[in-house]
Structure formats: structure tokens, C-alpha cells
Design a protein around this motif. Structure first.
Motif, PDB file in Angstrom:
ATOM      1  N   ASN A 117      43.244  38.811  30.510  1.00 33.48           N
ATOM      2  CA  ASN A 117      44.531  39.908  29.850  1.00 33.48           C
ATOM      3  C   ASN A 117      45.204  39.258  28.497  1.00 33.48           C
ATOM      4  O   ASN A 117      46.090  39.163  28.559  1.00 33.48           O
ATOM      5  N   LEU A 118      44.621  38.715  27.957  1.00 35.01           N
ATOM      6  CA  LEU A 118      44.707  38.243  26.684  1.00 35.01           C
ATOM      7  C   LEU A 118      45.402  39.350  25.574  1.00 35.01           C
ATOM      8  O   LEU A 118      43.884  39.884  25.148  1.00 35.01           O
ATOM      9  N   MET A 173      50.917  33.668  36.070  1.00 35.53           N
ATOM     10  CA  MET A 173      49.550  34.204  36.192  1.00 35.53           C
ATOM     11  C   MET A 173      48.065  34.044  35.707  1.00 35.53           C
ATOM     12  O   MET A 173      48.880  33.746  33.924  1.00 35.53           O
ATOM     13  N   PHE A 230      44.687  35.717  34.859  1.00 37.24           N
ATOM     14  CA  PHE A 230      43.890  36.571  35.394  1.00 37.24           C
ATOM     15  C   PHE A 230      42.242  36.074  35.036  1.00 37.24           C
ATOM     16  O   PHE A 230      41.821  35.822  34.654  1.00 37.24           O
ATOM     17  N   GLN A 231      41.547  37.754  36.061  1.00 32.00           N
ATOM     18  CA  GLN A 231      40.068  36.945  35.547  1.00 32.00           C
ATOM     19  C   GLN A 231      39.731  37.451  34.693  1.00 32.00           C
ATOM     20  O   GLN A 231      39.105  36.533  34.160  1.00 32.00           O
TER      21      GLN A 231
END
Ligand SMILES: Nc1ncnc2c1ncn2[C@@H]1O[C@H](COP(=O)(O)OP(=O)(O)OP(=O)(O)O)[C@@H](O)[C@H]1O
Ligand SMILES: Nc1ncnc2c1ncn2[C@@H]1O[C@H](COP(=O)(O)OP(=O)(O)OP(=O)(O)O)[C@@H](O)[C@H]1O
Ligand SMILES: [Mg+2]
Ligand SMILES: [Mg+2]
Lengths: 256, 265, 259, 286, 256
Positions: free
Chosen positions: A89-90, A83, A85-86
Motif C-alpha cells: 500500500n505505497l 501497520m 500491509f501484504q
């Protein structure tokens, strides 16, 4: 193959996120989902790997129901779905490499991953994934030292390192400049072509959707209002997905 | 290119291993000087005595019309903690800004601020209490002042750190509206740091309730003196009663502060 | 119209809160003999006592080095034990890590309960079990540290960014991997900072250690105080200050590294 | 030097502030102030406020800075405070004597007490000489009964209490008794008879331990006033205390709460022995 | 009128943000600045109201040098320049109205604003600004309860409430959907037209730049490489701004 069977999702506050969705996505497709803000694109995508639990219906991936999967089986299913993510989400404080390696944890025992004892091959896989998105030399930088575009590419590398069979991407090019946008989309497309990985992307941009998709799905108010090839997705179709050419006041007051 | 990656990796390894070795040496030193843990033969007997006391608390002590009872001393403890925390939560604010690295142009200014806070913290509560007793005599007021002064050190440090961790984008927006320093502070920074301020203040309040029990030692009021006498006199039933009182009080405080925190955060 | 009503409501709320706070403060000061004038009158007395502490007795420095090292040693061990036990508690008390209230409420309760026990009582409880001396002191410090660290760490865990957690769910990580890759990197800086902070408190918590007959600087503080040797008292305070400043410096370095 | 009094001896209290620390050589410790305040108030006709603490420093400092009028000070603290010009002795508390064998009270009222070296019966320690090389659980180095008197006694007998034994420091005489009982230490100096404090938890304590020596008489706790108190009031106050000790009702109260059985007039020279011991203790370890 | 005179900006780490920039922007213009990521667009914009200090040169606004302004004069200058940030820069925990009102603080004394004693007219101005971006009914919501597009509109309202003479907008439509994008740009354009407010916008999107700008400025590596009307900004011009039609590896390796 991903199959939605009568899937509905009602949020706890009563909002209908998805309303009786039925759709089949075949292996190797490059599907772009378009729709207004608040239409349910993210909800649709996140139902696939059960980041959101659906309220009714069933989602079947490669013949197995992820809706019914429990415990290890669920983790296995998720491992096979990458996935993007915009907002990336690191883990900002970890290095790029560690972020990419975190995509590999599903393959190894808990203790091994906790100690960070990834096998050599995994590191090679991770570095290759970074190479593929052109970030090899940033492997040991901290994630928050990168520019937005670079961070997005790290999150793509994570999904690649996962060696998943499906990639879900939720608005992967928002806030990127046109050239980086092009590069990210090209990357996704190339990977899709080279490895036959099924790719599902949420996009806001009509032109991008047309340019990259093999199939376009239009969502409005939790329902699928269009599903067809790029050729079928005419301007008229788009304006029907986005509603009629709306007056501003109307539209933004009502939505979101 | 691969060369630089390898170099970075080696540098990282070296750094990590040096830290590990330093920490290991410290721990070896720390643990080498410690006597082995062993349980005393009389432990069972003692624990029995203690627990039977704790289980059968001295309810007579709960309320006494004379007024020297649990209720009153707890209430006094609460007063000391409330006022002590209040004083420090206000006085610590300038110190916090002084000590925050990102609020001062020059690093040494904030370093001095940090040093001052450390110095305040280091002053033992008991000696502070003594100083204030010389000023106002024994009693809760001395306790309040001692606690209030001492807590500045802790709150200033924690507040300062939350200011350092703050996100500055909204203060930029205020700046771009032509706001002056104070207005920027009030509109952009205060709302951001408020939740952690409140949260730390409430946390400090809880600690102060406990510290106020210690201040009883110097006659600064509160539940401290009765607790110490009960402990020294081995009156476990009274210790049990006091403990119940403290637990109930702190639990109520905890509940209230959690509610407030939820409202504000 | 509606907007105006809301504004009035929020103003009302603020007013009520303000009044409540004032009442609480007023009641507290009425109940505890607060008198600003007596404070002002008494400042000279306070000053004269303070002056008795000056100048510090510098020759006493070398004399208290050994007890200071012993104090540091006990503080290290106590903090370490406390921190280790605090980790699972902080995680298991957090709503965003453990989704079930049946787990996080009991853990929170135990955490809060332990936090309420006064240090003196902890010390008194450990003496009969472990004997008089360092061990009882260390255990008292451990439990105390546990309370401090667990609470702060739990709040830090609850405040982390949800994004990386979702990402770890999405890659199919199990719960432990999820914690190590999603939660830990985000809270490690605060955790280290809180632990070092607690270490600093423990160095200062000499009084507790003295109470259980553990050695260390606390004993010397008590003795010099009882003999009214205030110049030695200030030596001990300055010594402690040096140690605390060093800890503070290390802590700031760590925070900079980790944030 | 008398710093705070400035030589004037005419302070007339309008309100009496008393600092009280339950003496460590009492076997019930109570933190109650009101009963004493009431008794005094009735006799003196001015408001009396008693503060109970566990720490003498605060009382001495408060007295030295005119924030307290009367303090119950133990001998060593009295001597230190007096020499600073912070306190003058009025009275000494009286207690019933104690039988060191079984810890029971005698019916003789005395204004002194003893300390002694407590050992286990099975420790093999018979005399002071046997203490050589043993582990001893002292109280603070300022403690009259827990350090100064027994240490000087040992020194006189030829055993240096710092060089010839290993010492640990304990806080509280109860801890001393327990340490002996639990074999944490071989011997501990505690007042006679501190065993009463722990007797309820450890019923065997009297059977298992005994004192190998007793120290010289240690004066009981003082009732001291700030030096600038007018002599009229000094007398008034000391009369009131003595009266309370003799009054049956008052006696019952001071007995049950403070384990005092009465108050006797005292003078500073009663404490010369303490000064003497304090001087001698300086030679210990040299 | 805004005038850059030989403006250079070197970041502490040596990066050249702006390199000898000379440009004049007239009252009432709608200028769009385009350029690659890292080209210096934000730096240019932020130099105008001195959120960044320039290293050399001078910036003159309406005849007065903001570079030399100190104290009150600087605050006054800033008050007359509204700014819209890419990531909104709202105070998340405050209400929408308070956020908008914060645009008015430059008009009142410190003590008055701190006590929240804004005059009635200010509240009317703020509510009108919110009305203009169609968010009136959210006035008492907390800012973090809004969707991204709504937050962006709050930040526009704040700039409007400021009654500034210049509006600077740093990528105001990144991460908005096409319709919201259109609406925000339409808003800016309309306000520009109605009030004659000078508007300078950083944009990533060529089509948007063409559609809304009266003048386009191209930035590359801290220098102005194009400055002209929309008609002059041909496709060739754009590819020169963005560099030659680059190979991906090259470009993203070198930049950012
Ligand atoms: N956690 C939630 N609780 C309640 N309602 C929600 C939640 N998440 C989303 N919604 C609502 O569900 C609907 C669909 O949301 P979704 O996030 O899928 O939209 P989207 O198509 O991804 O929009 P965008 O383009 O803005 O990301 C919206 O009306 C939204 O307000
Ligand atoms: N605070 C800073 N310190 C050092 N260098 C900086 C800083 N801010 C920006 N830079 C550098 O200055 C150059 C110009 O940055 P700027 O933010 O103006 O780019 P931009 O055109 O706005 O890019 P984007 O489209 O990504 O926002 C870049 O190379 C950037 O790395
Ligand atoms: Mg979405
Ligand atoms: Mg920018």
C-alpha cells in the motif's frame, strides 16, 4: 496492552469474519497469528485499528476503548498503531521518503503536512527509519522503481517512522525470497526487542512462526482455536489449526 | 552516500523551482493583459429579466402539432449525437492504436498518429459542417458527419492514452499461449480497455449532445438554431424552455450511461 | 449443467444488447436523413471546397499572432478557474472519498447540471453581468472547463487504488491529510492531463468567445469565413494546430513525468 | 465566374430547397420553417423544404454546390455569392419603414432600411465629429448595417473608423444596443431600430438613447436562386413569393414570423451601392 | 527437450540477465530453478518461449530453434509451451472460462476465436482443466471475484487447456498459504507425472524445491551455478547458490 472483549464481525454479505473473540495481548509481545486462507486473520488484525468496524464487542488499547473513540481521539489511537500491509500500500508515484514521511502526518497540523513542511527532526526520523531497513540511498527514488522486497521494507519504514507503540503486519513476507524474508522478520524482531513495541504478525509459514514468535495464535473460521507459547504449538496443534490433514478437493472447494 | 542523497535533493529542488518560475511567468503574462472584473450597473435588471424568463418557460414551445417544437428538435439533436458518436467511436479505434506509444515499435510512428489526431481535433466543427454541407446539403446528416469526424480527434486521443496506461501482464499470458497479434488484442487488451472506451464514448456522447446544439448554427439540424434565435431575440421564456429540455435530456442520458458504465466496469 | 445455463444466459444478454443498439442506430438514421449515396455523390463538391482552402495565405500568419496570443491568454485563465473549482467538486462527488451519499449525490447533481448548460447560453448569461468582452468570455470558458475537468477528474478519483488510502487511515491521518497523501498523488497525473486537454479545447473554443464579443482568434475566423476567404481560414486552422500540437507535447511530457 | 452552373440555365427543380436566415434587422427572431414551406408548396405544386440557419456561409456553399435552390441572403452576402457565381437575385423583402425616434413602424412598405449610430443621450456626442477618440462597438467587418455602411459614412465625414476611434467587435445588434446602454462603448452602429429587441428588458432604451446619424439606404434581404435555374422556374418562384405577400393570410404569416410585409422584384444593379460601399471600405484605415 | 546454447541476455539498460547459459532439459523432467531475487530466474524462464528476446546464443526446443522461428512457426512453438505467472496474468474482467479458453486460441483461426466460436470439444477441454484444479463451478465467475489461490489455479487451468508439452511456472506459489501451496505443487507434479509434460518451476523455497523437483538448477547473477539432482543439492549447495550466509546489509544493498 490490547484487549478483545467478545468481539464479533459480520460482513455485510453475512460472512462471519470474527466470532466472539476474546484475547489479551501484552506490551512487548511478538504475536504470530496463523490460520488458513479465509480464516479471519486479516479481519482480526484490521479490527485493532478499526480499518474494519466490528459488529459487536469492544477492543481496548492501553486502557482506552478504540471502539468508542471518535474524531481526534480515534486518529490519535491510530497514530500509535503502525501497520504493514501484504501488498505494501505505497503510493507508487511518490518518492520513498514521502511515503515514509506520510507516517508522520498524525503528529502535525493539517496545513503543515499539506505544504510538506515537515520539521527537520521528522526528516531525520524518516531517514533513520529507512536506514534501519537498509534503504537510505533509495530515499528519493519513486516507490514503483523498487523491487517487491524493497517496497515491503519501505512500508516497514513507514510504520517505524510513525513511532507507534504497536505494529500490525499482515503477511509481510509473502512473495519475498527466503533471504529477504529472513531479513524482514529479523528486522521486525529486532525492533520489537529494542523498542519493546508490541508486534502482531499474520503469517502463512509454520516454521517462521515458530522461529520468531513469543506467542502463537491460531484462527479458524473466525474463532481463536489456539493461543499459547511457541513450545506449546506442536505439529499436532498446527494441523488442528489448519484442520485435519485434509484431502485437497475437500478443503479448497469449501473455503475462500 | 549522504553526498548523493544531498545532490539528488538539490537537483530536485532546482527542477521544482524552475517549473514553478516558468509557470509563474506564464500566469503573470496571462493575467496582466486582462481587464479588471467589474459588475455592470444594469446587471441586476438583466438577471431579473433572464431569471423570470427561465422560471416561466414557454410551455407552448414544448409541443406543437406542426412539429417545430422542443420535442422534435431535441430528438433530432439526439439522433445527431447518437450517430455522430457511433461513427467516431468506431473510426477512432485504429487511430487510437496508431497513437499509443506502447503499440508501436518506433516512437515516431505514434507521434505521427498523435499529430493526425490533433489535426482532426483542430478542424473547427463549423468548418467541417460547411464541408459536409457542400457534399450532402444542409440538414442533420451534415451535422452527423461533422460531429462524427470531429469526435475522432478527441476519442482517439483519450482511447490512445488509456491504451498507454494499460497493464500488459495478461497480454503476455496470451502471447505465451501462442496467440497471434489480433487474438492477443481481442482476448487480453480489449477486455481491459473496454471500460474506459465505453466510459469515454458515453462522455463524448454527452459532449456531442451539446455540440449538436451548436451545429444548428449552420443548419445542420438540432436544437442549436432555435436556441440561438431565442437568445438573440432575448426571448428568455423560450430559452428557459429549451434549457429545461436540454437538462432533462442530458440527465436521462447521464443516468443511462452511468448504469451502462456500472455494468461494464 | 449450471454452467451451460449461465452461458446461454450471457449469450442472450449479449444478443439483446446488440439488437437494442441496432434499433437505436436504425431509428436515428431514419430520423435524420442519413444517405450514404448522397455522401459519395457529394464528395467531389466537398473536395472542391476543401481545395479552395489551399494553399493557406501565409502572409496572414503574422496578422493573427496577437489575437492568437489573446485567445491563449483567455484559455489559460478560463482553464485555471475551471480547474480550481473542479477539484473540490471532483473529490466531494467521489464515493471512495466521501462516504455519505447525502454529500456526494448533491455534488454530482450540481456538477452534472452545470455540465449540461450549452456554451452559448453560458456566454449569454455572463454578458449582462460582466459586460461585453473578455471577462464574459473567460467566465463562460471557466464554467465550461469546470464541467469537463470535474467529470473526468471525478471518474479518475473513483478509480484509484484503495491500498494507499487504507495505509493513510492506519497512520491516523485526518481527512485532509488522507486526501493529500492518499488520493492526490494517485490522480495528479490524470488531473494535469485532463486540465491540459481542457486547455486545448478552450484554445479551440474560439466560437464561444466570439459570441460574447471577446476578442481573440475566433473573431478572425468568423470574419474570414463570412468573406469566403478560405485560404485565410486555413491559415488560422494551421496556426491553431501548431498551438495545439505544442500543448499536446507539453501534456505528454507531463504525463510521462507524473505517471 | 460561374463554376457550378457551367453556363446551362435549364435546371428544373423537382423539390425546392430553401435556406433561410432570420434577418438580423428583424425584431422578432423565429426559427420556424414549416409555414413558409406550406405556402410555397401550395403555389408551386412541388415539395418545398425550408432550412433555417443562423449562418449565411452554409446557405451560400450549399447553393454553390447545388444542394440548395433558393437562399434568403442579406445584401453583402448576396454580392459575395453572386460574384462567385453562386446566386442570382430574384426578389427583395419589403418591410414597413421605421421611425428612428421611437422605433415604431410607419405604414410605408419599403425594400431598404437604414443603419445609424446609436449613442446615449447623456454621452455628449452630438455629431460624427464628436466620435473622434471614442469607443465604438462594431459588428463583424462583413456586417452591412453594423460596419460597412456606417464606417464609410464616417470616413466620408472625415473620421477614420479604424484610426480615429477605438473599436470593439460585438456579435449581434442587440449586443450593440446593450453595449451603448451599459456604457461599455460610447456608440454603436445598429440598424433602425434594433432597440426593439431589448425594449422589454430595458424599457428605458428609447428614452436614453438616440441616433446621431443615419446611413444611406441599405437594400433589404434578397431572395436569390442558384444561377442554373431555368427562367421558367425563376418566374414561377418569384410570382409565388409576390403572391404570398399580397395574399392577406400569407401576409400575416410572413409578417409574424419573418417580419416581412411583402416581396418586390429586384435586379442585380440594386446592389451596386453595396459593391460601391464594399470598395470604399477597403480605404478605411489607410 | 529444451537446449540452451551459449545464451546471453543483456537488458537495454545494460543489466546482464543471463550470461552464457548452457543447459539441456529432457522431456518429462520436473526442474526447479532457485536463486536470489534478481538472479535471473524469470529471465531464464521467459527466454524459453521468447517473452524475452535473448541477445545471443540459441534455444532449441524439440530439435527446432525457437530463436530463429518467425511468424506462424513461433506461434506454434509458443502454443506448445504453457506458462503460469507469479501474478497470474489473468484478464480480470473476463470470466474464468474465457480466461481458460484463451489458452486454446493458438489452435484456431483468428476470426473463429474472435467471434468466440470455440468448438464444443474446446469447451469440454477447458471445463475439464477447471475440474482438474477444482474450480469447475466458478467457470462463469469473473476472474477478479476469486481469491488469490483460486486465480492461480485458473492460470494453471489455462496452461492445462493449452495441452502444451512444456509448462513454465514463474513462482506459482508465492502468496499462497501452505495448504494451497501444497495443492498447487501437487497438481503440477501430478500433471507432470500423468502426462509426462516437461515442467520448469521457479521457486523461492528450498524445502519445496527438494520435495518436488527431479532436478534442481541454481542461478546466480545470470549464470548457472548448480545443476544436479535433489540428492546432490545439499544445504551447502543452497548456501552457495544464495551466496555465502550473507550479512543482510551487504546483500540487499548490492542486489535488485
Ligand atoms: N469485504 C468483505 N466482504 C465480505 N466478506 C469478506 C470481506 N473480507 C473478507 N471476507 C470474508 O471473511 C472471511 C475472513 O477473511 P480474512 O480476509 O480475514 O481472511 P484471512 O485469514 O486474512 O485470509 P488470507 O490468508 O487469504 O488473507 C473470509 O471468508 C472472507 O471471504
Ligand atoms: N526489463 C528489464 N530491464 C532491465 N533490467 C531488468 C529487466 N527485467 C529484469 N531486469 C534485471 O535483470 C536481472 C534478473 O531479473 P529476473 O527478473 O530474471 O530476476 P529473478 O531471478 O526472476 O528475481 P525475482 O525472484 O525477484 O523474480 C535483475 O537484476 C533485474 O533487475
Ligand atoms: Mg488476509
Ligand atoms: Mg522473477
Amino acid at each position: 496492552m490490547i484487549e478483545f472483549k467478545d468481539v464479533s464481525k459480520v460482513y455485510p454479505n453475512g460472512t462471519k469474519g470474527l466470532n466472539n473473540v476474546n484475547i489479551k495481548i501484552n506490551k512487548g509481545e511478538f504475536v504470530v497469528i496463523v490460520g488458513l486462507s479465509g480464516a479471519g486473520k486479516s479481519t482480526l488484525l484490521r479490527s485493532i485499528n478499526r480499518l474494519h468496524e466490528i459488529t459487536s464487542g469492544e477492543i481496548i488499547i492501553d486502557g482506552k476503548s478504540i471502539t468508542k473513540a471518535r474524531g481526534k481521539a480515534l486518529l490519535r489511537c491510530r497514530r500509535d498503531i503502525g501497520m504493514i500491509f501484504q501488498n505494501f500500500n505505497l503510493v507508487k508515484r511518490s518518492t520513498v521518503l514521502r511515503n515514509v514521511l506520510s507516517g508522520r502526518v498524525g503528529y502535525h497540523s493539517t496545513i503543515r503536512t499539506i505544504l510538506g513542511l515537515f520539521p527537520k527532526e521528522d526528516i531525520t526520523i524518516a531517514l533513520n527509519a529507512l536506514k534501519r531497513v537498509n534503504l537510505e540511498e533509495k530515499a528519493y527514488s519513486r516507490a514503483d522503481e523498487l523491487s517487491g522486497g524493497q517496497q515491503q521494507r519501505v512500508s516497514i519504514a513507514r510504520a517505524l517512522a510513525q513511532e507507534a507503540k504497536i505494529i500490525l503486519a499482515d503477511e509481510p513476507v509473502a512473495s519475498l525470497d527466503p533471504l529477504t524474508t529472513k531479513q524482514v522478520m529479523d528486522d521486525l524482531k529486532r525492533i520489537n526487542k529494542e523498542t519493546g513495541i508490541t508486534t502482531i504478525v499474520n503469517l502463512h509459514f509454520v516454521d517462521l512462526a515458530r522461529q520468531y514468535a513469543t506467542r502463537i495464535v491460531g484462527v479458524r473460521a473466525g474463532e481463536i482455536v489456539f493461543d499459547g507459547s511457541v513450545e506449546d504449538a506442536t505439529d499436532d496443534v498446527f494441523s488442528s489449526i489448519y484442520g485435519r490433514p485434509v484431502k485437497q478437493d475437500e478443503m479448497l472447494g469449501a473455503k475462500v | 552516500m549522504n553526498e548523493t542523497i544531498r545532490k539528488k535533493r538539490i537537483m530536485r529542488r532546482i527542477k521544482i523551482w524552475t517549473s514553478v518560475i516558468i509557470i509563474a511567468v506564464i500566469y503573470i503574462w496571462a493575467f496582466s493583459g486582462m481587464p479588471a472584473m467589474e459588475f455592470k450597473p444594469s446587471a441586476v435588471q438583466a438577471i431579473k429579466a433572464i431569471f423570470s424568463g427561465l422560471i416561466h418557460p414557454d410551455w407552448d414551445y414544448f409541443y406543437d402539432p406542426e412539429g417545430e417544437d422542443l420535442l422534435r428538435t431535441l430528438l433530432e439533436t439526439l439522433y445527431i449525437a447518437v450517430l455522430g458518436t457511433f461513427i467516431s467511436s468506431i473510426l477512432c479505434v485504429p487511430f487510437a492504436f496508431w497513437a499509443a506509444r506502447n503499440m508501436n515499435k518506433y516512437q515516431f510512428v505514434s507521434s505521427i498518429g498523435k499529430f493526425v489526431l490533433s489535426a482532426i481535433r483542430v478542424f473547427p466543427e463549423l468548418i467541417l459542417a460547411l464541408l459536409f454541407i457542400a457534399a450532402v446539403g444542409t440538414g442533420p446528416f451534415a451535422g452527423i458527419l461533422a460531429l462524427g469526424f470531429h469526435s475522432i480527434g478527441m476519442l482517439g486521443k483519450l482511447f490512445g492514452e488509456s491504451i498507454e496506461d494499460m497493464d500488459f501482464s495478461s497480454s503476455e499470458a496470451l502471447k505465451s499461449c501462442g496467440a497471434n497479434k489480433i487474438q492477443t488484442l481481442w482476448f487480453a487488451i480489449v477486455p481491459q480497455v473496454m471500460p474506459s472506451f465505453v466510459s469515454f464514448t458515453l462522455y463524448r456522447f454527452e459532449l456531442s449532445v451539446r455540440a449538436a446544439t451548436i451545429l444548428g448554427i449552420v443548419g445542420a439540424g438540432g436544437i442549436g438554431a432555435p436556441l440561438i434565435f431565442a437568445l438573440q431575440g432575448h426571448k428568455w421564456d423560450r430559452v428557459g424552455m429549451i434549457l429545461i429540455g436540454i437538462i432533462v435530456m442530458v440527465t436521462i442520458i447521464d443516468y443511462i450511461s452511468a448504469t451502462i458504465r456500472k455494468r461494464i466496469v | 449443467m449450471d454452467a451451460l445455463k449461465k452461458r446461454r444466459l450471457s449469450l442472450m444478454k449479449r444478443l439483446v444488447t446488440l439488437i437494442l443498439i441496432i434499433i437505436i442506430l436504425w431509428a436515428s438514421s431514419a430520423g435524420s436523413e442519413v444517405s450514404i449515396s448522397s455522401l459519395i455523390d457529394g464528395l467531389p463538391g466537398m473536395g472542391s471546397l476543401f481545395l479552395e482552402m489551399l494553399p493557406p495565405d501565409w502572409s496572414y500568419f503574422s496578422y493573427v499572432t496577437d489575437p492568437m496570443l489573446e485567445t491563449i491568454r483567455m484559455a489559460i485563465i478560463g482553464t485555471t478557474y475551471g480547474a480550481i473549482i473542479a477539484i473540490p467538486f471532483a473529490l466531494l462527488s467521489s464515493r471512495n472519498v466521501v462516504k455519505w451519499p447525502v454529500i456526494y449525490y448533491p455534488f454530482r447533481f450540481v456538477m452534472n447540471l452545470i455540465r449540461t448548460i450549452p456554451e452559448l447560453l453560458l456566454a449569454a448569461l455572463f454578458v449582462p453581468v460582466l459586460g461585453i468582452g473578455d471577462n464574459a468570455g473567460i467566465m463562460a470558458l471557466s464554467v465550461f472547463s469546470f464541467g469537463v475537468i470535474a467529470k473526468l477528474a471525478y471518474e479518475a478519483v473513483e478509480a484509484i487504488d484503495n491500498g494507499p488510502l487504507e495505509a493513510m487511515t492506519a497512520v491516523g491521518a485526518n481527512k485532509i491529510q488522507w486526501i493529500f497523501y492518499g488520493v492526490v498523488p494517485q490522480v495528479i497525473a490524470s488531473f494535469v492531463s485532463y486540465t491540459l486537454y481542457c486547455f486545448e479545447i478552450n484554445v479551440r473554443a474560439a466560437a464561444i468567445l466570439g459570441y460574447v464579443g471577446a476578442g481573440g482568434i475566433g473573431l478572425y475566423l468568423n470574419n474570414t469565413l463570412k468573406l469566403f476567404q478560405y485560404q485565410r481560414v486555413s491559415t488560422i486552422i494551421i496556426y491553431t494546430l501548431i498551438v495545439v500540437v505544442i500543448i499536446d507535447m507539453i501534456s505528454n511530457k507531463c504525463r510521462e513525468k507524473l505517471i | 465566374g460561374s463554376k457550378s452552373s457551367g453556363g446551362s440555365k435549364d435546371y428544373v427543380p423537382k423539390k425546392l430547397l430553401i435556406g433561410f436566415v432570420p434577418s438580423s434587422n428583424a425584431d422578432t427572431l423565429e426559427a420556424r420553417a414549416k409555414p413558409l414551406a406550406k405556402l410555397l408548396q401550395k403555389r408551386l405544386g412541388i415539395p418545398v423544404k425550408v432550412t433555417v440557419t443562423t449562418d449565411y456561409n452554409s446557405i451560400v456553399e450549399a447553393m454553390g454546390h447545388n444542394k440548395m435552390d433558393i437562399g434568403f441572403l442579406p445584401p453583402t452576402d448576396y454580392v459575395l455569392a453572386h460574384d462567385k457565381g453562386y446566386a442570382d437575385v430574384l426578389l427583395q423583402a419589403e418591410r414597413f419603414g421605421v421611425n428612428p425616434k421611437d422605433g415604431k413602424s410607419t405604414n410605408e412598405k419599403v425594400d431598404y432600411y437604414y443603419s445609424g449610430m446609436l449613442v446615449r443621450n447623456d454621452s455628449g456626442i452630438k455629431s460624427i465629429k464628436d466620435l473622434k477618440g471614442k469607443k465604438i462597438g462594431w459588428q463583424d467587418t462583413t456586417s452591412t448595417a453594423g460596419y460597412v455602411f456606417p464606417a464609410v459614412t464616417m470616413k466620408k465625414a472625415g473620421i477614420d473608423p479604424q484610426k480615429d476611434v477605438t473599436g470593439v467587435t460585438l456579435q449581434g445588434h442587440d449586443k450593440g444596443v446593450l453595449a451603448v446602454l451599459n456604457k461599455d462603448v460610447d456608440a454603436a452602429p445598429v440598424f433602425v431600430d434594433a432597440r426593439n429587441i431589448v425594449a422589454a428588458e430595458y424599457p428605458n432604451v428609447f428614452k436614453d438613447t438616440h441616433y446621431i446619424f443615419q446611413t444611406a439606404k441599405i437594400p433589404n434581404d434578397t431572395i436569390s436562386v442558384r444561377p442554373d435555374m431555368s427562367s421558367k422556374w425563376k418566374k414561377k418562384i418569384s410570382d409565388a413569393f409576390v403572391d404570398i405577400g399580397n395574399d392577406p393570410e400569407g401576409n400575416k404569416i410572413i409578417m409574424s414570423i419573418y417580419t416581412h410585409s411583402g416581396y418586390a422584384k429586384s435586379k442585380d444593379s440594386n446592389f451596386d451601392i453595396v459593391r460601391d460601399y464594399n470598395k470604399k471600405i477597403q480605404e478605411v484605415g489607410k
